[in-house]
Design a protein around this motif. Structure first.
Motif, PDB file in Angstrom:
ATOM      1  N   LEU A  91      -5.203 -19.983 -19.381  1.00 52.81           N
ATOM      2  CA  LEU A  91      -3.184 -20.486 -18.795  1.00 52.81           C
ATOM      3  C   LEU A  91      -3.576 -22.023 -18.840  1.00 52.81           C
ATOM      4  O   LEU A  91      -4.744 -22.425 -18.475  1.00 52.81           O
ATOM      5  N   VAL A  92      -2.821 -22.904 -19.291  1.00 60.21           N
ATOM      6  CA  VAL A  92      -2.499 -24.067 -19.232  1.00 60.21           C
ATOM      7  C   VAL A  92      -0.767 -24.180 -18.960  1.00 60.21           C
ATOM      8  O   VAL A  92       0.301 -23.040 -19.860  1.00 60.21           O
ATOM      9  N   GLY A  93      -0.413 -25.757 -18.102  1.00 61.56           N
ATOM     10  CA  GLY A  93       1.075 -25.720 -18.256  1.00 61.56           C
ATOM     11  C   GLY A  93       1.697 -26.382 -19.397  1.00 61.56           C
ATOM     12  O   GLY A  93       1.241 -26.900 -20.740  1.00 61.56           O
ATOM     13  N   SER A  94       2.427 -26.814 -19.651  1.00 63.70           N
ATOM     14  CA  SER A  94       3.405 -27.423 -20.462  1.00 63.70           C
ATOM     15  C   SER A  94       2.778 -27.931 -20.937  1.00 63.70           C
ATOM     16  O   SER A  94       2.750 -28.878 -22.363  1.00 63.70           O
ATOM     17  N   SER A  95       2.745 -29.343 -21.039  1.00 61.24           N
ATOM     18  CA  SER A  95       1.832 -30.863 -20.298  1.00 61.24           C
ATOM     19  C   SER A  95       1.046 -30.364 -21.532  1.00 61.24           C
ATOM     20  O   SER A  95       0.364 -31.574 -22.841  1.00 61.24           O
ATOM     21  N   TRP A 111       2.696 -16.518 -25.157  1.00 59.12           N
ATOM     22  CA  TRP A 111       2.990 -15.583 -24.143  1.00 59.12           C
ATOM     23  C   TRP A 111       3.638 -17.004 -23.424  1.00 59.12           C
ATOM     24  O   TRP A 111       2.863 -18.172 -22.974  1.00 59.12           O
ATOM     25  N   ILE A 112       4.608 -16.446 -22.364  1.00 64.08           N
ATOM     26  CA  ILE A 112       4.860 -17.682 -21.063  1.00 64.08           C
ATOM     27  C   ILE A 112       4.435 -16.785 -20.057  1.00 64.08           C
ATOM     28  O   ILE A 112       5.207 -15.356 -19.753  1.00 64.08           O
ATOM     29  N   PHE A 113       3.812 -17.216 -18.731  1.00 68.67           N
ATOM     30  CA  PHE A 113       3.545 -16.819 -17.894  1.00 68.67           C
ATOM     31  C   PHE A 113       4.513 -16.309 -16.872  1.00 68.67           C
ATOM     32  O   PHE A 113       4.866 -15.724 -16.396  1.00 68.67           O
ATOM     33  N   LEU A 221       1.919 -21.621 -19.239  1.00 73.39           N
ATOM     34  CA  LEU A 221       1.527 -21.189 -20.580  1.00 73.39           C
ATOM     35  C   LEU A 221       0.456 -20.296 -20.785  1.00 73.39           C
ATOM     36  O   LEU A 221      -1.342 -21.011 -20.257  1.00 73.39           O
ATOM     37  N   ALA A 222       0.449 -18.912 -22.010  1.00 72.57           N
ATOM     38  CA  ALA A 222      -0.915 -19.111 -22.479  1.00 72.57           C
ATOM     39  C   ALA A 222      -1.694 -19.752 -24.104  1.00 72.57           C
ATOM     40  O   ALA A 222      -0.141 -19.670 -24.622  1.00 72.57           O
ATOM     41  N   VAL A 223      -2.529 -20.049 -24.091  1.00 76.14           N
ATOM     42  CA  VAL A 223      -2.897 -20.130 -25.237  1.00 76.14           C
ATOM     43  C   VAL A 223      -4.251 -19.429 -26.289  1.00 76.14           C
ATOM     44  O   VAL A 223      -4.791 -18.700 -25.935  1.00 76.14           O
ATOM     45  N   VAL A 224      -4.210 -19.168 -27.265  1.00 75.15           N
ATOM     46  CA  VAL A 224      -5.249 -18.421 -27.659  1.00 75.15           C
ATOM     47  C   VAL A 224      -5.502 -19.271 -29.510  1.00 75.15           C
ATOM     48  O   VAL A 224      -5.002 -19.935 -29.830  1.00 75.15           O
ATOM     49  N   THR A 225      -6.951 -19.210 -29.380  1.00 76.96           N
ATOM     50  CA  THR A 225      -7.496 -20.152 -30.176  1.00 76.96           C
ATOM     51  C   THR A 225      -6.856 -19.869 -31.691  1.00 76.96           C
ATOM     52  O   THR A 225      -6.859 -18.465 -31.456  1.00 76.96           O
TER      53      THR A 225
END
Length: 333
Positions: A91-95, A111-113, A221-225
């Motif tokens: 989980l990271v923010g959009s910035s 995905w948008i949390f 936001l979710a990020v996946v490698t």
């Protein structure tokens, strides 16, 4: 410099654990499922905590896949862990996501949390009633976070040179301690720490919901490698399905959702519900549309990168297509 040395040392140490991630061939279970999924999460009152608390991922994947949850203080720390190869999903923010894409981190957003509304805000001590009064004051925020981005946007909107404010880098828990000691005049931070500052006599000067009206919308936001998403696309779909289930519970059974979040944050269900109300939750069907993953988010990430460059936070902005390509709506679809 000391923080950078620590970050470099931590990244080096994390590399040694990279083989534990689902992307490693040695951990793959039969049937194309990862043997282990390492998830970087934060203590934010959204669906991710509901999924974690209820062990929905563990139930969905079964005994063949180990789910490991790693707690991080901010999106910048998650970015470091992903670069080191020790996290598959986070989980990271959009910035921070925009910064990661700009710096070449090989990940994508499936995905948008949540859309951050009043859940992030600038809380200040008594005697400060306007952003222009921050000149010469000490304001804390986690650097490279959505809160940091919003603080800089608020200062710019007020016509205040950011250099005239002493902006210091501090993680949420450290912000609360500094606030109580009287070391800072204010902080731009998110719940649950934000709520604690306000309960301790702080007042809200500006919220991320207000800045969104000026085109400075922020998201969790979710990020996946890329490696994990390409190797285990079905696993990402399963992960998204559990997140969608959590959003549906927030909307249909908010009391149950609040109870799960409260347990994770060690607060009361009423407090959890109030903090949830400061965020905007969108289910998978809506996320697939142009307002979100289809077009709105790619545009936002590109604009965020340009803003961060203009205020001196990053040096490189990639072409617009790079940010669009980093948003993957296939999993919600």
């Amino acid at each position: 410099m000391f923080r950078r040395v620590l970050a470099a040392a931590a990244a080096t140490a994390l590399v040694l654990t990279a083989a534990a991630c689902g992307g490693d061939d040695d951990t793959a279970a039969a049937g194309g499922k990862p043997g282990k999924i390492v998830i970087g999460y934060q203590q934010i009152p959204n669906g991710d905590l509901i999924v974690k608390h209820n062990k929905w991922l563990e139930q969905a994947f079964g005994d063949a896949t180990t789910i490991e949850w790693k707690l991080f203080d901010s999106g910048g720390s998650v970015n470091e862990a992903i670069q080191a190869g020790s996290v598959d999903l986070g989980l990271v923010g959009s910035s921070p996501a925009s910064r990661g894409i700009s710096s070449g981190i090989k990940y994508r957003v499936p995905w948008i949390f949540d859309v951050i509304g009043e859940a992030e805000a600038l809380a200040v001590k008594g005697g400060i009633s306007d952003v222009t009064q921050l000149k010469g004051k000490t304001i804390a925020t986690p650097f490279a976070s959505t809160a940091h981005y919003s603080l800089l946007a608020a200062l710019q909107k007020a016509g205040l040179d950011a250099k005239s404010v002493k902006v210091i880098d501090s993680e949420p828990d450290a912000i609360l301690a500094a606030w109580k000691r009287g070391d800072i005049d204010g902080a731009y931070v998110w719940n649950p720490v934000l709520a604690k500052l306000l309960a301790d006599g702080g007042t809200t000067l500006v919220t991320s919901a207000e800045l969104a009206k000026d085109g400075k919308t922020t998201y969790d936001l979710a990020v996946v490698t890329d490696e994990f998403a390409e190797k285990y696309p079905d696993a990402v779909k399963t992960w998204v399905a559990q997140q969608d289930k959590a959003v549906k519970q927030i909307k249909a059974s908010p009391d149950d959702a609040a109870a799960a979040i409260a347990a994770e944050l060690s607060i009361t269900p009423a407090e959890a519900k109030a903090q949830m109300d400061d965020l905007i939750f969108v289910d998978a069907a809506a996320q697939a549309g142009d307002e979100y993953l289809g077009q709105g988010l790619p545009d936002n990430l590109f604009a965020t990168a340009k803003f961060n460059r203009d205020v001196g936070q990053i040096t490189t902005v990639r072409d617009e297509k790079t940010y669009a390509d980093a948003v993957d709506s296939s999993f919600v679809e």
